[in-house]
Design a protein around this motif. Sequence first.
Motif, mmCIF file in Angstrom:
data_model
loop_
_atom_site.group_PDB
_atom_site.id
_atom_site.type_symbol
_atom_site.label_atom_id
_atom_site.label_comp_id
_atom_site.label_asym_id
_atom_site.label_seq_id
_atom_site.Cartn_x
_atom_site.Cartn_y
_atom_site.Cartn_z
ATOM 1 N N LEU A 125 11.582 -6.796 0.734
ATOM 2 C CA LEU A 125 10.427 -6.676 2.066
ATOM 3 C C LEU A 125 11.255 -5.558 2.688
ATOM 4 O O LEU A 125 11.276 -4.835 2.499
ATOM 5 N N GLU A 168 10.820 -4.265 12.336
ATOM 6 C CA GLU A 168 10.039 -3.279 11.532
ATOM 7 C C GLU A 168 8.974 -2.314 11.944
ATOM 8 O O GLU A 168 8.049 -2.717 12.464
ATOM 9 N N PHE A 206 0.892 -1.246 -0.052
ATOM 10 C CA PHE A 206 0.297 -0.239 0.012
ATOM 11 C C PHE A 206 0.913 1.375 0.331
ATOM 12 O O PHE A 206 1.040 2.699 -0.312
ATOM 13 N N CYS A 228 9.852 1.029 3.223
ATOM 14 C CA CYS A 228 10.500 0.088 4.169
ATOM 15 C C CYS A 228 12.468 0.598 3.685
ATOM 16 O O CYS A 228 12.812 0.059 5.199
ATOM 17 N N VAL A 244 4.866 -12.871 4.837
ATOM 18 C CA VAL A 244 4.306 -12.935 3.313
ATOM 19 C C VAL A 244 5.687 -13.087 2.346
ATOM 20 O O VAL A 244 5.050 -14.434 1.601
ATOM 21 N N PRO A 295 -2.664 -5.854 -6.554
ATOM 22 C CA PRO A 295 -2.612 -4.728 -5.758
ATOM 23 C C PRO A 295 -3.228 -4.666 -3.822
ATOM 24 O O PRO A 295 -3.514 -5.409 -4.036
HETATM 25 P P1 NDP Z 1 1.948 -7.143 3.452
HETATM 26 O O1 NDP Z 1 3.007 -7.888 2.795
HETATM 27 O O2 NDP Z 1 0.550 -7.270 3.978
HETATM 28 O O3 NDP Z 1 1.045 -7.413 1.677
HETATM 29 C C1 NDP Z 1 1.815 -6.651 0.809
HETATM 30 C C2 NDP Z 1 0.689 -7.849 -0.466
HETATM 31 O O4 NDP Z 1 0.927 -8.857 -0.424
HETATM 32 C C3 NDP Z 1 -0.312 -6.963 -0.879
HETATM 33 O O5 NDP Z 1 -0.834 -7.270 -1.746
HETATM 34 C C4 NDP Z 1 -1.376 -8.413 0.274
HETATM 35 O O6 NDP Z 1 -2.648 -8.433 -0.157
HETATM 36 C C5 NDP Z 1 -0.591 -9.423 -0.581
HETATM 37 N N1 NDP Z 1 -0.960 -10.620 0.942
HETATM 38 C C6 NDP Z 1 -0.883 -10.648 1.671
HETATM 39 N N2 NDP Z 1 -1.444 -12.000 2.342
HETATM 40 C C7 NDP Z 1 -1.030 -12.767 1.295
HETATM 41 C C8 NDP Z 1 -0.519 -13.980 1.111
HETATM 42 N N3 NDP Z 1 -0.420 -14.781 2.013
HETATM 43 N N4 NDP Z 1 -0.322 -14.404 -0.303
HETATM 44 C C9 NDP Z 1 0.015 -13.800 -1.182
HETATM 45 N N5 NDP Z 1 -0.253 -12.194 -1.383
HETATM 46 C C10 NDP Z 1 -0.520 -11.529 0.191
HETATM 47 O O7 NDP Z 1 2.467 -4.994 3.755
HETATM 48 P P2 NDP Z 1 1.611 -3.812 3.544
HETATM 49 O O8 NDP Z 1 1.301 -3.532 2.622
HETATM 50 O O9 NDP Z 1 1.240 -4.043 4.470
HETATM 51 O O10 NDP Z 1 3.007 -3.063 3.103
HETATM 52 C C11 NDP Z 1 4.090 -2.915 3.909
HETATM 53 C C12 NDP Z 1 5.189 -4.060 3.982
HETATM 54 O O11 NDP Z 1 6.045 -3.292 3.452
HETATM 55 C C13 NDP Z 1 6.335 -3.438 4.792
HETATM 56 O O12 NDP Z 1 6.858 -5.041 5.701
HETATM 57 C C14 NDP Z 1 7.463 -2.958 4.646
HETATM 58 O O13 NDP Z 1 8.357 -3.018 4.516
HETATM 59 C C15 NDP Z 1 7.289 -4.017 2.643
HETATM 60 N N6 NDP Z 1 8.010 -2.293 2.181
HETATM 61 C C16 NDP Z 1 9.649 -3.375 1.132
HETATM 62 C C17 NDP Z 1 10.064 -2.242 -0.010
HETATM 63 C C18 NDP Z 1 10.900 -2.690 -0.595
HETATM 64 O O14 NDP Z 1 11.406 -2.464 -1.644
HETATM 65 N N7 NDP Z 1 11.831 -3.755 -0.198
HETATM 66 C C19 NDP Z 1 8.455 -0.981 -0.353
HETATM 67 C C20 NDP Z 1 7.498 -0.688 0.362
HETATM 68 C C21 NDP Z 1 7.000 -2.063 1.744
HETATM 69 P P3 NDP Z 1 -4.120 -7.118 0.857
HETATM 70 O O15 NDP Z 1 -3.213 -6.069 0.556
HETATM 71 O O16 NDP Z 1 -4.920 -7.468 0.084
HETATM 72 O O17 NDP Z 1 -3.665 -8.049 2.389
#
Ligand code: NDP
Length: 475
Positions: free
Chosen positions: A249, A376, A151, A282, A232, A176
């Motif tokens: 991540l 984090e 998000f 992140c 995840v 997304p």
């Molecule tokens: P999530 O891991 O909760 O969600 C990311 C995506 O994965 C969403 O589309 C989510 O769907 C989906 N998802 C959740 N569960 C599953 C599953 N079991 N199987 C497949 N897909 C799944 O992260 P956030 O959206 O809360 O984002 C924050 C995280 O992202 C932080 O940990 C941050 O550090 C990381 N991040 C890393 C970056 C990088 O470049 N290293 C950059 C930006 C963020 P749904 O929304 O429907 O739950």
Amino acid sequence: MNSSIVKEKLFINGQWVETENTQKIYNKYTGEVFSEVCIADENLVDQAIEAAEFAHKHTVFAPDYRYTVLMRTAELLKENIERFAKIIAQEGGKPITDAKAEVNRSVSTIIMAAEETKKLVGEIIPNYNHQGRFIYTIKKPIGVVAAITPFNFPLNLVVHKVAPALAAGNPVILKPASSTATIAIKFCELLEKAGVPKGYIQCVVGSGSTVGEQLLKDERIAHYTFTGSPEVGKHIKRTIGLRKATLELGSNSATIVHSDADIEKAASKLAKMAFAHAGQICISVQRILIQNSVKEKFMEKFLQEVSLLKVGDPLNPQTNVGPMISEKEAERIEQWVKEAVDEGAKVLIGGKREKSIYYPTVIMNARKGMKVMDEEAFGPIVVVSTYETIEEAIELVNDSKYGLQAGIYTSDINLSYKIPYLLEVGGVIVNDTCCFRADQMPYGGVKESGNGKEGPSYAIQELVETVTVVVNIEG
Ligand code: NDP
């Protein structure tokens, strides 16, 4: 619900599909309904994968046309900067100035990916011990790519995955983040207008536990490109077996402020970057390590700058820190800070919550074993610690299960060249904070921060298959 709100449809096999089952997306600041988005069921996800597989096996998406489609998309996005930024500010809670910057960055990320269509070259392999054989490599599209996005950068991280995958000639299924799906749908509308061939982009909205899981289990998908939480990310790795994944991540990134640095400059920039997008980045600055001898000078300026940050409505151009993605997340941060304080940490500024807004919070005397230090945070908090020697600072940075990026402020040129070899991270930022990313640079972490690199020219290498060809020129 506001009657002007239209149902946002899904994009599957070149068609906009309306479903019975929908989900509301809320304005993260006002709490009002912002949009209503269709939700994909099992059958629709299956249709999306089937269409993508068909496109991969039976249609041609030539490199020059990939370039045209991506460049047209960039043009269309450029014409829509204000509209897209407003969507990000409302459904994502990102301050409007940062939201505009994100849309501008997305335009250039698409252009960079378009340029990659001209650079997908193979190699001729020197033939020094097998005369009579001509050996070379070609780069082929890898197959169906699933892009699962978070998000916090709801447009640019979609673009970082979709644009290189299309540039490589792969059909993409985009899932997304549920809380910010509108902007992803709007981006697919631009791709359609730009003439993306049928089956090459599908947008399926739905929860990670349903749509996400189905995508992970489907063997027709060749590559997963995921940005999200380490939890995840690890689950994806366990589920997909030998199929490939790029995993971006989380982290609890640190920035070192050494005594020979410009302390005031470091304090001002750190005050801004520790709380950008309410810490939901992140590479957000979660840990500041300051050399003991300059602690007082640093803290005076740092706290003064933090106190000047404007907290509130993301649509106000003066706002620096908006709401978190949900009240639940703000409550989580509140709880983490409370736990740290109960165990002896001290809050120097902030420590206050109003619904989904958590005020920029600076913590001292935190130690290992506290969540604010080890996990984090992904919220507007920063922990300041001190060190005596640079060796000690390096040890503190590395004492983390994560390893995305680290920053160091120093005027010691030798140290700035040496320290990247000593820090266990995927990127080292010298004389700036760890929260720096240029979209063209290779970007990705080590340890629990993931694997693989993004940045269009690096991402594309993971999205093609290198095939070796050996021709027996004597046969
Ligand atoms: P999530 O891991 O909760 O969600 C990311 C995506 O994965 C969403 O589309 C989510 O769907 C989906 N998802 C959740 N569960 C599953 C599953 N079991 N199987 C497949 N897909 C799944 O992260 P956030 O959206 O809360 O984002 C924050 C995280 O992202 C932080 O940990 C941050 O550090 C990381 N991040 C890393 C970056 C990088 O470049 N290293 C950059 C930006 C963020 P749904 O929304 O429907 O739950």
